[in-house]
Design a protein around this motif. Structure first.
Motif, PDB file in Angstrom:
ATOM      1  N   PRO A   8      13.781  -5.310  35.822  1.00 29.25           N
ATOM      2  CA  PRO A   8      13.973  -4.839  37.202  1.00 29.25           C
ATOM      3  C   PRO A   8      15.358  -4.226  37.434  1.00 29.25           C
ATOM      4  O   PRO A   8      15.542  -3.491  38.403  1.00 29.25           O
ATOM      5  CB  PRO A   8      13.809  -6.115  38.041  1.00 29.25           C
ATOM      6  CG  PRO A   8      13.125  -7.094  37.153  1.00 29.25           C
ATOM      7  CD  PRO A   8      13.516  -6.748  35.745  1.00 29.25           C
ATOM      8  N   SER A   9      16.316  -4.510  36.540  1.00 24.36           N
ATOM      9  CA  SER A   9      17.657  -3.943  36.764  1.00 24.36           C
ATOM     10  C   SER A   9      17.688  -2.435  36.512  1.00 24.36           C
ATOM     11  O   SER A   9      18.722  -1.790  36.695  1.00 24.36           O
ATOM     12  CB  SER A   9      18.706  -4.658  35.906  1.00 24.36           C
ATOM     13  OG  SER A   9      18.459  -4.424  34.538  1.00 24.36           O
ATOM     14  N   LEU A  10      16.557  -1.852  36.097  1.00 21.68           N
ATOM     15  CA  LEU A  10      16.519  -0.384  35.979  1.00 21.68           C
ATOM     16  C   LEU A  10      16.383   0.282  37.346  1.00 21.68           C
ATOM     17  O   LEU A  10      16.528   1.491  37.471  1.00 21.68           O
ATOM     18  CB  LEU A  10      15.352   0.050  35.086  1.00 21.68           C
ATOM     19  CG  LEU A  10      15.506  -0.295  33.608  1.00 21.68           C
ATOM     20  CD1 LEU A  10      14.292   0.161  32.817  1.00 21.68           C
ATOM     21  CD2 LEU A  10      16.784   0.343  33.038  1.00 21.68           C
ATOM     22  N   ILE A  11      16.093  -0.512  38.349  1.00 20.00           N
ATOM     23  CA  ILE A  11      16.017   0.058  39.697  1.00 20.00           C
ATOM     24  C   ILE A  11      17.352  -0.132  40.394  1.00 20.00           C
ATOM     25  O   ILE A  11      17.788  -1.268  40.619  1.00 20.00           O
ATOM     26  CB  ILE A  11      14.887  -0.594  40.518  1.00 20.00           C
ATOM     27  CG1 ILE A  11      13.542  -0.187  39.915  1.00 20.00           C
ATOM     28  CG2 ILE A  11      14.971  -0.174  41.981  1.00 20.00           C
ATOM     29  CD1 ILE A  11      12.350  -0.567  40.722  1.00 20.00           C
ATOM     30  N   ALA A  12      18.020   0.956  40.689  1.00 19.56           N
ATOM     31  CA  ALA A  12      19.274   0.886  41.431  1.00 19.56           C
ATOM     32  C   ALA A  12      19.142   1.809  42.640  1.00 19.56           C
ATOM     33  O   ALA A  12      18.830   2.983  42.485  1.00 19.56           O
ATOM     34  CB  ALA A  12      20.439   1.319  40.549  1.00 19.56           C
ATOM     35  N   ILE A  13      19.356   1.248  43.806  1.00 13.70           N
ATOM     36  CA  ILE A  13      19.276   2.046  45.037  1.00 13.70           C
ATOM     37  C   ILE A  13      20.706   2.432  45.374  1.00 13.70           C
ATOM     38  O   ILE A  13      21.355   1.797  46.220  1.00 13.70           O
ATOM     39  CB  ILE A  13      18.636   1.223  46.183  1.00 13.70           C
ATOM     40  CG1 ILE A  13      17.396   0.471  45.691  1.00 13.70           C
ATOM     41  CG2 ILE A  13      18.323   2.112  47.372  1.00 13.70           C
ATOM     42  CD1 ILE A  13      16.248   1.336  45.256  1.00 13.70           C
ATOM     43  N   ALA A  14      21.217   3.430  44.686  1.00 17.44           N
ATOM     44  CA  ALA A  14      22.652   3.707  44.767  1.00 17.44           C
ATOM     45  C   ALA A  14      22.967   5.064  44.143  1.00 17.44           C
ATOM     46  O   ALA A  14      22.127   5.637  43.460  1.00 17.44           O
ATOM     47  CB  ALA A  14      23.410   2.622  44.001  1.00 17.44           C
ATOM     48  N   GLY A  15      24.181   5.514  44.386  1.00 15.71           N
ATOM     49  CA  GLY A  15      24.728   6.609  43.595  1.00 15.71           C
ATOM     50  C   GLY A  15      25.414   5.986  42.381  1.00 15.71           C
ATOM     51  O   GLY A  15      25.480   4.750  42.253  1.00 15.71           O
ATOM     52  N   LYS A  44      15.759   2.976  50.682  1.00 15.10           N
ATOM     53  CA  LYS A  44      16.714   3.765  51.463  1.00 15.10           C
ATOM     54  C   LYS A  44      17.968   3.964  50.620  1.00 15.10           C
ATOM     55  O   LYS A  44      18.656   3.000  50.288  1.00 15.10           O
ATOM     56  CB  LYS A  44      17.090   3.001  52.731  1.00 15.10           C
ATOM     57  CG  LYS A  44      16.092   3.104  53.868  1.00 15.10           C
ATOM     58  CD  LYS A  44      16.735   2.468  55.089  1.00 15.10           C
ATOM     59  CE  LYS A  44      16.049   2.687  56.404  1.00 15.10           C
ATOM     60  NZ  LYS A  44      14.625   2.730  56.461  1.00 15.10           N
ATOM     61  N   PHE A  45      18.228   5.206  50.254  1.00 11.06           N
ATOM     62  CA  PHE A  45      19.372   5.523  49.402  1.00 11.06           C
ATOM     63  C   PHE A  45      20.592   5.916  50.239  1.00 11.06           C
ATOM     64  O   PHE A  45      20.446   6.468  51.323  1.00 11.06           O
ATOM     65  CB  PHE A  45      19.024   6.686  48.466  1.00 11.06           C
ATOM     66  CG  PHE A  45      18.454   6.236  47.154  1.00 11.06           C
ATOM     67  CD1 PHE A  45      17.147   5.790  47.072  1.00 11.06           C
ATOM     68  CD2 PHE A  45      19.233   6.234  45.999  1.00 11.06           C
ATOM     69  CE1 PHE A  45      16.623   5.364  45.865  1.00 11.06           C
ATOM     70  CE2 PHE A  45      18.716   5.809  44.795  1.00 11.06           C
ATOM     71  CZ  PHE A  45      17.412   5.373  44.730  1.00 11.06           C
ATOM     72  N   PRO A  46      21.791   5.690  49.702  1.00 13.22           N
ATOM     73  CA  PRO A  46      22.996   6.148  50.405  1.00 13.22           C
ATOM     74  C   PRO A  46      23.012   7.678  50.519  1.00 13.22           C
ATOM     75  O   PRO A  46      22.803   8.365  49.517  1.00 13.22           O
ATOM     76  CB  PRO A  46      24.150   5.646  49.537  1.00 13.22           C
ATOM     77  CG  PRO A  46      23.546   5.330  48.206  1.00 13.22           C
ATOM     78  CD  PRO A  46      22.114   4.971  48.457  1.00 13.22           C
ATOM     79  N   ASP A  47      23.203   8.162  51.718  1.00 14.09           N
ATOM     80  CA  ASP A  47      23.226   9.608  51.951  1.00 14.09           C
ATOM     81  C   ASP A  47      24.678  10.080  51.788  1.00 14.09           C
ATOM     82  O   ASP A  47      25.452  10.118  52.737  1.00 14.09           O
ATOM     83  CB  ASP A  47      22.700   9.903  53.362  1.00 14.09           C
ATOM     84  CG  ASP A  47      22.306  11.356  53.522  1.00 14.09           C
ATOM     85  OD1 ASP A  47      22.455  12.133  52.552  1.00 14.09           O
ATOM     86  OD2 ASP A  47      21.861  11.724  54.615  1.00 14.09           O
ATOM     87  N   MET A  48      25.014  10.420  50.560  1.00  9.04           N
ATOM     88  CA  MET A  48      26.406  10.726  50.237  1.00  9.04           C
ATOM     89  C   MET A  48      26.817  12.109  50.719  1.00  9.04           C
ATOM     90  O   MET A  48      25.984  12.980  50.931  1.00  9.04           O
ATOM     91  CB  MET A  48      26.620  10.603  48.735  1.00  9.04           C
ATOM     92  CG  MET A  48      26.363   9.198  48.235  1.00  9.04           C
ATOM     93  SD  MET A  48      26.655   9.073  46.471  1.00  9.04           S
ATOM     94  CE  MET A  48      27.061   7.329  46.377  1.00  9.04           C
ATOM     95  N   GLY A  49      28.121  12.283  50.863  1.00  8.72           N
ATOM     96  CA  GLY A  49      28.650  13.553  51.361  1.00  8.72           C
ATOM     97  C   GLY A  49      29.725  14.111  50.436  1.00  8.72           C
ATOM     98  O   GLY A  49      29.832  13.725  49.269  1.00  8.72           O
ATOM     99  N   ILE A  50      30.549  15.003  51.001  1.00  9.78           N
ATOM    100  CA  ILE A  50      31.579  15.683  50.225  1.00  9.78           C
ATOM    101  C   ILE A  50      32.584  14.701  49.620  1.00  9.78           C
ATOM    102  O   ILE A  50      33.049  14.874  48.495  1.00  9.78           O
ATOM    103  CB  ILE A  50      32.342  16.702  51.117  1.00  9.78           C
ATOM    104  CG1 ILE A  50      31.378  17.758  51.659  1.00  9.78           C
ATOM    105  CG2 ILE A  50      33.496  17.350  50.376  1.00  9.78           C
ATOM    106  CD1 ILE A  50      30.821  18.683  50.616  1.00  9.78           C
TER     107      ILE A  50
END
Ligand code: ADP
Length: 487
Positions: A8-15, A44-50
């Motif tokens: 399960p550690s192959l799932i990362a909800i992240a950048g 729900k993933f982090p919506d990253m910016g500049i």
């Protein structure tokens, strides 16, 4: 979630920056990823910016000297470990891929292996990045070339092959000694993150690969990568519209740009073709591949026979969740994709096309909640219909007829696209002639399946710039340096 994985550690909800998972964006915003077979939210993933893009660029820049100065063999060894880890985890990777993309588990497993093959291939090619000694025309000078990595490369990939489109770029870039920042499609970030986890375990040093996840800042981050002075190249796979925009945005910093864009492949069946073989070639990934066939050109003398065989084949398909073993065709990626296919089919019918098969009831998908479209066969297609010159990107085959070789070549080439073309014939002279005259980067003769890590993938005209995979794949990530030494 509901997905059962061995690891399960192959799932990362992240950048992923500097080998660390970034679970929250500075903005605090998130974007949703959906299961296309149900239309329900997966994560729900982090919506990253500049800011995060800059952080990733700095990390890749810091990693560049160390990575590029490793020996080719050292880089090769890490890539080889990564390849082995991908294969060791292929079932989990396939499940993750089916979950976010919808394609069947069999297709997903095929993609994971295909994707892995690029890491393997470039692990090998890394050691063969030869320069040359040029016979000098002067007694006083010696001339050689060496090949050097471009530097930091920005990578933007689509949702239709969430794994393989990344590995094809990662493998080549990393083998060449580049470091990368990837922005995967917001529909399918999970496969990208799983690859990062395995890359980290394989020993990729901090900063060599970074992933920025975004939905709301896609345009801004795309522009930022193109304009950044710290990035030396952009490699993009996706739509022609976005590819052209990226190419323009790269003009001011004169970046090397590598583009794999739209297709709209023609599939020509001459009167002497093996019809059964020809029929098998369409409908991979529910038609959502850029090298897929939209346009069948069938010689008028075999039109009825071909249509009947195709119809029979399509009626045997089972549409449904990619996790269901009986499913041959999964959902499309989202409701907009379904709408686009519907618009193309409606347009064709309005202009006189006939539907041989494709109504919802028979496929039992009327009551399903996901983003499904029934595999469809249309005949009596004409130039001027949307399907004739746009990518439908769905499970629809439109049958056009022709009488002469010249006529069909003109029709097949009458498009600004030029990715792949296919034809079936048993006449060897015609095979050479038509293969040479099709205005495309790749030709399938008596086959619909041409993709391979050992062959150069890419298009002409507005289908792209550069080649991926093969020996040529390294060209996109390297520059020749010519050295002249006086003696
Ligand atoms: P598709 O029809 O396959 O979604 P896109 O070209 O829209 O094709 O998407 C391919 C990739 O390009 C995705 O990662 C998407 O987020 C990204 N993308 C879309 N628009 C832009 C843009 N203006 N600048 C940079 N990347 C973009």
């Amino acid at each position: 979630g509901e997905l059962k994985l061995k690891d399960p550690s192959l799932i990362a909800i992240a950048g992923f920056i500097d080998n660390e998972y970034i679970r929250d964006a500075y903005s605090g915003k998130k974007f949703s990823v959906y299961d296309p077979s149900k239309g329900t939210e997966i994560a729900k993933f982090p919506d990253m910016g500049i800011d995060e893009a800059d952080q990733a660029i700095r990390a890749a820049k810091r990693a560049l000297p160390g990575w590029s100065q490793m020996t080719a063999k050292e880089r090769s060894n890490i890539l080889r470990k990564w390849y082995n880890l991908i294969l060791d985890n292929e079932e989990d990777l396939a499940k993750i891929l089916t979950w976010e993309n919808g394609k069947t588990l069999t297709e997903a497993l095929g993609e994971v292996r295909y994707g892995a093959s690029f890491i393997e291939w470039f692990a090998e090619e890394a050691k063969r990045l030869y320069g040359e000694v040029i016979p000098s025309p002067s007694r006083q000078q010696r001339m050689i070339t060496i090949r050097q990595p471009l530097g930091v490369v920005g990578i933007i990939t689509p949702w239709n092959f969430p794994n393989a489109m990344l590995t094809r770029k990662f493998g080549a870039a990393l083998a060449a000694g580049c470091t990368v920042i990837a922005k995967p499609a917001s529909e399918t970030p999970l496969s990208a993150l799983a690859l990062c986890e395995l890359g980290k375990r394989a020993g990729l040093p901090k900063g060599v690969i970074g992933v920025v996840t975004t939905h709301g800042h896609t345009k801004a981050i795309g522009k930022h990568l193109c304009e950044s002075l710290d990035i030396s190249g952009i490699s993009f796979t996706g739509s022609t519209v976005v590819g052209k925009l990226l190419l323009k945005q790269c003009a001011d910093t004169v970046k090397k740009v590598s583009l794999e864009l739209g297709g709209n492949a023609a599939f020509i069946i001459f009167e002497d073709a093996d019809i059964d073989k020809a029929v098998d070639a369409k409908f991979r990934s529910s038609g959502q591949t850029c090298i897929c066939v939209n346009r069948f050109y069938v010689h008028s003398s075999i039109k009825d026979k071909f249509s009947a065989r195709l119809q029979e084949k399509v009626r045997s398909f089972k549409v449904g969740s990619g996790f269901d073993k009986k499913t041959t065709h999964g959902p499309l990626i989202n409701s907009a994709a379904v709408e686009k296919v519907r618009t193309h089919v409606d347009d064709a019918i309005r202009q006189g096309a006939k539907m041989l098969t494709g109504d919802d009831e028979k496929n039992g998908i009327g009551s399903m909640h996901g983003y499904f479209y029934p595999p469809t066969v249309l005949t009596d297609m004409k130039e001027g219909m949307k399907m004739a010159d746009e990518e439908t990107f769905g499970p629809v085959a439109g049958i056009f007829t022709f009488d002469t070789e010249d006529e069909v070549l003109e029709a097949a080439n009458n498009t600004r696209f030029g990715l792949a073309g296919y034809f079936f014939s048993r006449d060897i002279s015609r095979c050479w002639r038509v293969a040479e005259k099709l205005q495309v980067g790749m030709v399938g003769v008596n086959t619909g399946s041409i993709s391979s890590e050992v062959a150069p993938f890419g298009g002409v005209k507005e289908s792209g710039l550069g080649r991926e995979g093969a020996r040529q794949g390294l060209d996109e990530y390297t520059e020749y340096k010519y050295i002249n030494m006086a003696v």
